[in-house]
Design a protein around this motif. Structure first.
Motif, PDB file in Angstrom:
ATOM      1  N   LEU A  56      14.027  24.774  -2.347  1.00 53.86           N
ATOM      2  CA  LEU A  56      14.786  24.609  -3.582  1.00 53.86           C
ATOM      3  C   LEU A  56      15.532  25.879  -3.942  1.00 53.86           C
ATOM      4  O   LEU A  56      16.718  25.859  -4.305  1.00 53.86           O
ATOM      5  CB  LEU A  56      13.826  24.228  -4.719  1.00 53.86           C
ATOM      6  CG  LEU A  56      14.468  23.880  -6.058  1.00 53.86           C
ATOM      7  CD1 LEU A  56      15.249  22.593  -5.928  1.00 53.86           C
ATOM      8  CD2 LEU A  56      13.404  23.735  -7.126  1.00 53.86           C
ATOM      9  N   TYR A  60      19.618  26.145  -4.047  1.00 52.10           N
ATOM     10  CA  TYR A  60      20.239  26.415  -5.337  1.00 52.10           C
ATOM     11  C   TYR A  60      20.992  27.733  -5.325  1.00 52.10           C
ATOM     12  O   TYR A  60      22.062  27.854  -5.926  1.00 52.10           O
ATOM     13  CB  TYR A  60      19.176  26.409  -6.437  1.00 52.10           C
ATOM     14  CG  TYR A  60      19.750  26.205  -7.805  1.00 52.10           C
ATOM     15  CD1 TYR A  60      19.746  27.230  -8.736  1.00 52.10           C
ATOM     16  CD2 TYR A  60      20.315  24.992  -8.169  1.00 52.10           C
ATOM     17  CE1 TYR A  60      20.289  27.053  -9.983  1.00 52.10           C
ATOM     18  CE2 TYR A  60      20.859  24.810  -9.412  1.00 52.10           C
ATOM     19  CZ  TYR A  60      20.835  25.841 -10.323  1.00 52.10           C
ATOM     20  OH  TYR A  60      21.381  25.657 -11.546  1.00 52.10           O
ATOM     21  N   VAL A  64      24.971  28.035  -6.168  1.00 56.12           N
ATOM     22  CA  VAL A  64      25.487  28.724  -7.349  1.00 56.12           C
ATOM     23  C   VAL A  64      26.198  30.024  -6.985  1.00 56.12           C
ATOM     24  O   VAL A  64      27.247  30.340  -7.532  1.00 56.12           O
ATOM     25  CB  VAL A  64      24.335  29.022  -8.342  1.00 56.12           C
ATOM     26  CG1 VAL A  64      24.801  29.914  -9.466  1.00 56.12           C
ATOM     27  CG2 VAL A  64      23.797  27.719  -8.908  1.00 56.12           C
ATOM     28  N   GLU A  84      29.691  21.275 -11.298  1.00 57.09           N
ATOM     29  CA  GLU A  84      29.151  20.945 -12.618  1.00 57.09           C
ATOM     30  C   GLU A  84      27.706  20.467 -12.508  1.00 57.09           C
ATOM     31  O   GLU A  84      26.893  20.698 -13.403  1.00 57.09           O
ATOM     32  CB  GLU A  84      29.977  19.831 -13.275  1.00 57.09           C
ATOM     33  CG  GLU A  84      31.433  20.182 -13.510  1.00 57.09           C
ATOM     34  CD  GLU A  84      32.254  20.153 -12.234  1.00 57.09           C
ATOM     35  OE1 GLU A  84      32.958  21.140 -11.990  1.00 57.09           O
ATOM     36  OE2 GLU A  84      32.147  19.164 -11.480  1.00 57.09           O
ATOM     37  N   VAL A  87      24.490  22.617 -13.039  1.00 58.83           N
ATOM     38  CA  VAL A  87      23.934  22.864 -14.375  1.00 58.83           C
ATOM     39  C   VAL A  87      23.350  21.579 -14.959  1.00 58.83           C
ATOM     40  O   VAL A  87      22.295  21.583 -15.592  1.00 58.83           O
ATOM     41  CB  VAL A  87      25.027  23.431 -15.308  1.00 58.83           C
ATOM     42  CG1 VAL A  87      24.549  23.470 -16.731  1.00 58.83           C
ATOM     43  CG2 VAL A  87      25.432  24.802 -14.845  1.00 58.83           C
ATOM     44  N   PRO A  90      19.566  20.453 -13.268  1.00 60.97           N
ATOM     45  CA  PRO A  90      18.384  21.112 -13.835  1.00 60.97           C
ATOM     46  C   PRO A  90      18.179  20.794 -15.308  1.00 60.97           C
ATOM     47  O   PRO A  90      17.040  20.693 -15.770  1.00 60.97           O
ATOM     48  CB  PRO A  90      18.678  22.602 -13.639  1.00 60.97           C
ATOM     49  CG  PRO A  90      19.596  22.652 -12.494  1.00 60.97           C
ATOM     50  CD  PRO A  90      20.451  21.437 -12.619  1.00 60.97           C
TER      51      PRO A  90
ATOM     52  N   GLU B  36      33.241  32.113 -11.894  1.00 59.60           N
ATOM     53  CA  GLU B  36      32.583  30.915 -11.383  1.00 59.60           C
ATOM     54  C   GLU B  36      31.105  31.165 -11.115  1.00 59.60           C
ATOM     55  O   GLU B  36      30.277  30.272 -11.259  1.00 59.60           O
ATOM     56  CB  GLU B  36      33.242  30.479 -10.062  1.00 59.60           C
ATOM     57  CG  GLU B  36      34.484  29.650 -10.236  1.00 59.60           C
ATOM     58  CD  GLU B  36      34.163  28.209 -10.606  1.00 59.60           C
ATOM     59  OE1 GLU B  36      34.766  27.710 -11.562  1.00 59.60           O
ATOM     60  OE2 GLU B  36      33.299  27.615  -9.947  1.00 59.60           O
ATOM     61  N   VAL B  37      30.772  32.395 -10.675  1.00 62.22           N
ATOM     62  CA  VAL B  37      29.373  32.715 -10.380  1.00 62.22           C
ATOM     63  C   VAL B  37      28.598  32.963 -11.668  1.00 62.22           C
ATOM     64  O   VAL B  37      27.432  32.610 -11.787  1.00 62.22           O
ATOM     65  CB  VAL B  37      29.292  33.951  -9.455  1.00 62.22           C
ATOM     66  CG1 VAL B  37      27.867  34.424  -9.330  1.00 62.22           C
ATOM     67  CG2 VAL B  37      29.854  33.617  -8.095  1.00 62.22           C
ATOM     68  N   TRP B  39      29.033  31.846 -14.920  1.00 66.59           N
ATOM     69  CA  TRP B  39      28.747  30.905 -16.006  1.00 66.59           C
ATOM     70  C   TRP B  39      27.490  30.058 -15.848  1.00 66.59           C
ATOM     71  O   TRP B  39      26.856  29.739 -16.858  1.00 66.59           O
ATOM     72  CB  TRP B  39      29.971  30.056 -16.354  1.00 66.59           C
ATOM     73  CG  TRP B  39      30.295  28.882 -15.506  1.00 66.59           C
ATOM     74  CD1 TRP B  39      31.234  28.833 -14.521  1.00 66.59           C
ATOM     75  CD2 TRP B  39      29.727  27.564 -15.576  1.00 66.59           C
ATOM     76  NE1 TRP B  39      31.283  27.583 -13.978  1.00 66.59           N
ATOM     77  CE2 TRP B  39      30.383  26.783 -14.593  1.00 66.59           C
ATOM     78  CE3 TRP B  39      28.749  26.967 -16.358  1.00 66.59           C
ATOM     79  CZ2 TRP B  39      30.071  25.438 -14.366  1.00 66.59           C
ATOM     80  CZ3 TRP B  39      28.439  25.629 -16.144  1.00 66.59           C
ATOM     81  CH2 TRP B  39      29.104  24.887 -15.150  1.00 66.59           C
ATOM     82  N   PRO B  40      27.003  29.700 -14.610  1.00 66.03           N
ATOM     83  CA  PRO B  40      25.722  28.985 -14.576  1.00 66.03           C
ATOM     84  C   PRO B  40      24.511  29.898 -14.618  1.00 66.03           C
ATOM     85  O   PRO B  40      23.397  29.424 -14.415  1.00 66.03           O
ATOM     86  CB  PRO B  40      25.769  28.236 -13.242  1.00 66.03           C
ATOM     87  CG  PRO B  40      27.040  28.566 -12.584  1.00 66.03           C
ATOM     88  CD  PRO B  40      27.580  29.764 -13.238  1.00 66.03           C
ATOM     89  N   VAL B  43      20.992  28.955 -16.443  1.00 66.99           N
ATOM     90  CA  VAL B  43      20.288  27.857 -15.774  1.00 66.99           C
ATOM     91  C   VAL B  43      19.737  28.339 -14.433  1.00 66.99           C
ATOM     92  O   VAL B  43      18.608  28.016 -14.044  1.00 66.99           O
ATOM     93  CB  VAL B  43      21.230  26.657 -15.575  1.00 66.99           C
ATOM     94  CG1 VAL B  43      20.517  25.535 -14.892  1.00 66.99           C
ATOM     95  CG2 VAL B  43      21.780  26.220 -16.908  1.00 66.99           C
ATOM     96  N   TYR B  44      20.547  29.160 -13.734  1.00 59.99           N
ATOM     97  CA  TYR B  44      20.107  29.659 -12.433  1.00 59.99           C
ATOM     98  C   TYR B  44      18.840  30.489 -12.571  1.00 59.99           C
ATOM     99  O   TYR B  44      17.899  30.343 -11.797  1.00 59.99           O
ATOM    100  CB  TYR B  44      21.223  30.498 -11.798  1.00 59.99           C
ATOM    101  CG  TYR B  44      20.814  31.132 -10.502  1.00 59.99           C
ATOM    102  CD1 TYR B  44      20.485  32.480 -10.427  1.00 59.99           C
ATOM    103  CD2 TYR B  44      20.732  30.379  -9.337  1.00 59.99           C
ATOM    104  CE1 TYR B  44      20.094  33.048  -9.236  1.00 59.99           C
ATOM    105  CE2 TYR B  44      20.340  30.935  -8.147  1.00 59.99           C
ATOM    106  CZ  TYR B  44      20.021  32.273  -8.100  1.00 59.99           C
ATOM    107  OH  TYR B  44      19.624  32.840  -6.924  1.00 59.99           O
ATOM    108  N   VAL B  47      15.862  28.268 -13.138  1.00 61.33           N
ATOM    109  CA  VAL B  47      15.436  27.583 -11.914  1.00 61.33           C
ATOM    110  C   VAL B  47      14.707  28.553 -10.994  1.00 61.33           C
ATOM    111  O   VAL B  47      13.673  28.212 -10.397  1.00 61.33           O
ATOM    112  CB  VAL B  47      16.649  26.947 -11.199  1.00 61.33           C
ATOM    113  CG1 VAL B  47      16.257  26.426  -9.840  1.00 61.33           C
ATOM    114  CG2 VAL B  47      17.212  25.824 -12.031  1.00 61.33           C
ATOM    115  N   CYS B  51      10.939  28.234  -9.625  1.00 62.14           N
ATOM    116  CA  CYS B  51      10.582  28.298  -8.202  1.00 62.14           C
ATOM    117  C   CYS B  51       9.506  29.336  -7.957  1.00 62.14           C
ATOM    118  O   CYS B  51       8.553  29.108  -7.200  1.00 62.14           O
ATOM    119  CB  CYS B  51      11.819  28.662  -7.377  1.00 62.14           C
ATOM    120  SG  CYS B  51      12.897  27.292  -7.093  1.00 62.14           S
TER     121      CYS B  51
END
Lengths: 119, 92
Positions: A56, A60, A64, A84, A87, A90, B36-37, B39-40, B43-44, B47, B51
Motif C-alpha cells: 500500500l 500510494y 502521489v 483526484e 484523495v 482514502p 501537484e505533489v 496538495w494531497p 492525506v498522504y 495514509v 501504513c
C-alpha cells in the motif's frame, strides 16, 4: 438478589487477588520464562499485515509523489487512477472506518443496556 | 510550554505552509509539478502513518514469543481462582 458487602477484602481471599493480578499481568512478556517463537498462524497474520502495508505504501507513494514527474504519455500512467482519486479514496475509507467503529460501539451499548431498577 | 501546545504549534506551522503553497496565497509562482505533489500532502501523511501503524502491529504480532510453561501455569491458577471465588459466592 444477593447483596454483596462493599468492602472487597471480605469477598476475595488474598490468593484469589494474587491470581487475578497475575491474569492482569499476562499482557506483558515474562523474561524469566523460556520462550518459543510465535506459532504459525500468528507469524502468517503478522507477516501478511507487514506485506500489505508495504504494498500500500509503495503504490500510494508512486501515485502521489512520483507520477507528477513522469511524462504524461508514459505507459505507467495506465496502472494508476486519475489523481483526484488519490484523495477521494482514502477519505472514503476513513469515513467507512469511522462508521464501522461507531456502529460497533452502538451495538455493544445497545446489548448492554439494563432496565432501570424498580425499588 | 506544554506538549499539547508544542504539537498544536507544529501542526499549525505545517498546515499554514501547506495552505500557502496549495492556494498560492503569496504568489510564489511555484512550478505546476511541485504544486501537484504538495496538495494531497495531508492525506498522504495520514495514509503513511496508517501504513506504519499496520506494519508495526503486524511485525510485533509475528515476533511475539509464546511462553508454553507460563501459559499452563496460568491456566492452573485461573482454575484455582475460579474455584475460590465460586466458594465466596461470586457468579461467573
Amino acid at each position: 438478589m444477593i447483596r454483596y458487602p462493599l468492602v472487597s477484602s471480605n469477598l476475595l481471599s488474598s490468593r484469589a487477588i494474587r491470581c487475578l493480578t497475575l491474569l492482569a499481568c499476562v499482557e506483558n512478556l515474562f523474561p524469566t520464562f523460556q520462550s518459543l517463537p510465535a506459532t504459525g498462524a500468528d507469524q502468517v497474520a503478522g507477516m501478511s499485515l507487514v506485506c500489505f502495508s508495504l504494498v500500500l505504501f509503495t503504490y500510494y507513494t508512486v501515485w502521489v509523489i512520483v507520477l507528477p514527474f513522469v511524462d504524461s504519455d508514459h505507459v505507467i500512467h495506465t496502472f494508476f487512477l486519475p489523481r483526484e482519486y488519490s484523495v477521494i479514496l482514502p477519505g472514503m475509507a476513513a469515513l467507512i472506518l469511522i462508521l464501522c467503529v461507531g456502529l460497533f460501539i452502538g451495538v455493544v451499548t445497545w446489548k448492554n443496556r439494563k432496565p432501570k431498577k424498580v425499588d | 510550554m506544554t506538549k499539547l501546545l508544542e504539537w498544536l504549534l507544529g501542526v499549525s506551522v505545517v498546515v499554514t505552509a501547506w495552505g500557502l503553497l496549495t492556494f498560492d496565497l503569496l504568489d510564489l509562482k511555484v512550478p505546476q509539478v511541485y504544486r501537484e505533489v504538495v496538495w494531497p500532502m495531508p492525506v498522504y501523511l495520514l495514509v503513511v502513518f496508517g501504513c506504519y501503524s499496520i506494519a508495526t502491529v503486524g511485525y510485533r504480532v509475528a515476533t511475539f514469543n509464546d511462553c508454553e510453561e507460563a501459559a499452563q501455569e496460568l491456566q492452573a491458577q485461573i482454575k484455582e481462582a475460579k474455584l475460590d471465588l465460586k466458594k465466596k459466592g461470586l457468579k461467573f
